[in-house]
Scaffold this motif. Structure first.
Motif, PDB file in Angstrom:
ATOM      1  N   PRO A   1       0.888  -1.326   0.034  1.00  0.00           N
ATOM      2  CA  PRO A   1      -0.051  -0.035  -0.058  1.00  0.00           C
ATOM      3  C   PRO A   1       0.907   1.431  -0.142  1.00  0.00           C
ATOM      4  O   PRO A   1       1.733   1.539   0.785  1.00  0.00           O
ATOM      5  CB  PRO A   1      -0.863  -0.136   1.319  1.00  0.00           C
ATOM      6  CG  PRO A   1      -0.822  -1.717   1.551  1.00  0.00           C
ATOM      7  CD  PRO A   1       0.578  -2.172   1.136  1.00  0.00           C
ATOM      8  N   GLY A   2       0.820   2.041  -0.821  1.00  0.00           N
ATOM      9  CA  GLY A   2       1.290   3.441  -0.949  1.00  0.00           C
ATOM     10  C   GLY A   2       2.486   3.409  -1.788  1.00  0.00           C
ATOM     11  O   GLY A   2       3.362   4.424  -2.071  1.00  0.00           O
ATOM     12  N   PHE A   3       2.864   2.286  -2.471  1.00  0.00           N
ATOM     13  CA  PHE A   3       3.951   1.977  -3.302  1.00  0.00           C
ATOM     14  C   PHE A   3       3.584   1.300  -4.727  1.00  0.00           C
ATOM     15  O   PHE A   3       2.754   1.077  -4.829  1.00  0.00           O
ATOM     16  CB  PHE A   3       4.894   1.084  -2.585  1.00  0.00           C
ATOM     17  CG  PHE A   3       5.670   1.638  -1.354  1.00  0.00           C
ATOM     18  CD1 PHE A   3       6.683   2.479  -1.497  1.00  0.00           C
ATOM     19  CD2 PHE A   3       5.057   1.287   0.119  1.00  0.00           C
ATOM     20  CE1 PHE A   3       7.286   3.067  -0.263  1.00  0.00           C
ATOM     21  CE2 PHE A   3       5.438   1.968   0.982  1.00  0.00           C
ATOM     22  CZ  PHE A   3       6.549   2.722   1.047  1.00  0.00           C
ATOM     23  N   GLY A   4       4.598   1.498  -5.714  1.00  0.00           N
ATOM     24  CA  GLY A   4       4.359   1.244  -6.897  1.00  0.00           C
ATOM     25  C   GLY A   4       3.124   1.437  -7.523  1.00  0.00           C
ATOM     26  O   GLY A   4       3.101   2.996  -7.612  1.00  0.00           O
ATOM     27  N   ASP A   5       2.126   0.621  -7.665  1.00  0.00           N
ATOM     28  CA  ASP A   5       0.750   1.281  -8.568  1.00  0.00           C
ATOM     29  C   ASP A   5      -0.387   1.204  -7.324  1.00  0.00           C
ATOM     30  O   ASP A   5      -1.513   1.036  -7.840  1.00  0.00           O
ATOM     31  CB  ASP A   5       0.549   0.614  -9.495  1.00  0.00           C
ATOM     32  CG  ASP A   5      -0.644   1.282 -10.614  1.00  0.00           C
ATOM     33  OD1 ASP A   5      -0.454   2.524 -10.427  1.00  0.00           O
ATOM     34  OD2 ASP A   5      -1.360   0.818 -11.344  1.00  0.00           O
ATOM     35  N   SER A   6       0.148   0.661  -6.215  1.00  0.00           N
ATOM     36  CA  SER A   6      -1.065   0.513  -5.273  1.00  0.00           C
ATOM     37  C   SER A   6      -1.267   2.082  -4.480  1.00  0.00           C
ATOM     38  O   SER A   6      -0.112   2.688  -4.069  1.00  0.00           O
ATOM     39  CB  SER A   6      -0.670  -0.530  -4.224  1.00  0.00           C
ATOM     40  OG  SER A   6      -0.564  -1.865  -4.452  1.00  0.00           O
ATOM     41  N   PRO A   7      -2.500   2.305  -4.364  1.00  0.00           N
ATOM     42  CA  PRO A   7      -2.857   3.456  -3.384  1.00  0.00           C
ATOM     43  C   PRO A   7      -2.647   3.449  -1.986  1.00  0.00           C
ATOM     44  O   PRO A   7      -2.344   2.164  -1.558  1.00  0.00           O
ATOM     45  CB  PRO A   7      -4.178   3.593  -3.858  1.00  0.00           C
ATOM     46  CG  PRO A   7      -4.933   2.587  -3.981  1.00  0.00           C
ATOM     47  CD  PRO A   7      -3.759   1.821  -4.685  1.00  0.00           C
ATOM     48  N   PRO A   8      -2.645   4.411  -1.341  1.00  0.00           N
ATOM     49  CA  PRO A   8      -2.526   4.389   0.108  1.00  0.00           C
ATOM     50  C   PRO A   8      -3.522   3.469   0.772  1.00  0.00           C
ATOM     51  O   PRO A   8      -4.687   3.161   0.221  1.00  0.00           O
ATOM     52  CB  PRO A   8      -2.412   5.805   0.764  1.00  0.00           C
ATOM     53  CG  PRO A   8      -2.244   6.528  -0.434  1.00  0.00           C
ATOM     54  CD  PRO A   8      -2.877   5.895  -1.628  1.00  0.00           C
ATOM     55  N   PRO A   9      -3.455   2.877   2.043  1.00  0.00           N
ATOM     56  CA  PRO A   9      -4.314   2.165   2.667  1.00  0.00           C
ATOM     57  C   PRO A   9      -5.206   3.075   3.363  1.00  0.00           C
ATOM     58  O   PRO A   9      -4.901   4.293   3.784  1.00  0.00           O
ATOM     59  CB  PRO A   9      -3.695   1.583   3.762  1.00  0.00           C
ATOM     60  CG  PRO A   9      -2.384   2.222   4.175  1.00  0.00           C
ATOM     61  CD  PRO A   9      -2.081   2.944   2.794  1.00  0.00           C
TER      62      PRO A   9
END
Length: 325
Positions: free
Chosen positions: A86-94
């Motif tokens: 979460p919050g890295f690469g293409d994943s949005p923040p939790p």
């Protein structure tokens, strides 16, 4: 409460339109919505049916792309997936803003439970090594083997070269660093990261360097990039201070899965001296020391790491269906 301490807002409201994430040859990228978190999953088409599943977890500031070369090396051995924390690469923040080691581990567990792929061959690097250690300790049913590349497990004496990364976890430091480095180009930033993470930055091809620059330029357009870094760095520092059954070394002792430990002799972030302590702590472990490697051996020496993993499977009789088992 300062802006760096405020909870993250739901992911959908903070995602700007930025350049697409690079997808390598033979890879695909998909987004998986889970309670409280959305994860980007990078995968490769299995060489054939019946391969056992593997999941790869990157380190601080990294992404699923860190595993692309190793995933390609293991075609025909495992069915590979790598996630963006979460919050890295293409994943949005939790949605809850929880970037602790436990929070990241919870995201991994939620994905494995939802996907029904466990038990998996679980890989982790740096922060991802701490996260996967916690996953293996608390959910042994999800982990077939554990491979840790320079895991971020507590050290009594942190290397001086790792101190700036730890300082990112101090409230306000990330914002200060952003202001002080405003004029730095993406190329300068990438060269600095590679000098810190690689045993020999000269091993990075011009194409790989350019891809890293493009990815960083994309990441820097995201409004939450430094918040994710700072909170995750703070999560590592906080995990180092936990004692009792929640301490990472205590949890390492609880891991039941056969474990492959990989340490680099030129690692500037995780002390090479910790290799023997790790080998003593994980009850069923094998240690691979790479004197010339830095912090990301799976990127510098993917063929060596792949060979060691195949040997782990052979040593533990964890064979792949359809491959002579």
């Amino acid at each position: 409460m300062s802006s760096t301490e405020s909870p993250s807002v739901p992911a959908a409201s903070v995602l700007p339109k930025v350049a697409p994430v690079r997808v390598g040859e033979g890879e695909r990228l998909r987004s998986v919505g889970l309670p409280g978190v959305t994860l980007s999953i990078r995968s490769r088409r299995p060489a054939h049916e019946g391969l056992p599943p593997a999941l790869y977890v990157h380190g601080l500031g990294g992404s699923s792309q860190n595993w692309s070369e190793l995933m390609a090396e293991l075609d025909g051995v495992v069915d590979s997936e790598a996630l963006d924390l979460p919050g890295f690469g293409d994943s949005p923040p939790p949605d809850d803003g929880d970037y602790s080691v436990t929070g990241h581990a919870r995201a991994v567990i939620r994905y494995l439970d939802a996907a029904g792929r466990g038990p998996v061959h679980l890989f982790g690097n740096s922060l991802g090594g701490a996260v996967t250690t916690r996953v293996a300790a608390v959910r042994p049913d999800l982990v077939r083997t554990l491979t840790l590349v320079s895991p971020a497990l507590p050290e009594l004496r942190i290397q001086r070269t790792a101190a700036p990364t730890a300082l990112l976890g101090v409230p306000g430091v990330a914002a200060l660093f952003t202001r002080l480095t405003r004029e730095w180009t993406a190329e300068q930033r990438v060269r600095g990261v590679m000098a810190l993470c690689y045993g020999d930055p000269g091993r990075v091809s011009p194409e790989a360097f350019q891809h890293a620059v493009e990815e960083l330029e994309r990441r820097l357009q995201l409004p939450y990039v430094w918040d994710a870094m700072a909170r995750s760095a703070r999560g590592i520092v906080n995990a180092y201070t936990l004692g009792g059954q929640h301490g990472l070394w205590r949890q390492a002792e609880r891991v039941l899965a056969p474990t492959l430990l990989i340490y680099g002799g030129r690692d500037q972030l995780v002390g090479f001296r910790m290799a023997r302590k790790a080998a003593r702590s994980f009850r069923d472990s094998r240690l691979l020391s790479l004197p010339d490697a830095g912090h990301v051996a799976m990127m510098e020496y993917p063929e060596v790491v792949a060979r060691a993993f195949r040997e782990l499977l052979a040593d533990t009789s964890v064979t792949t269906p359809g491959a002579g088992s």
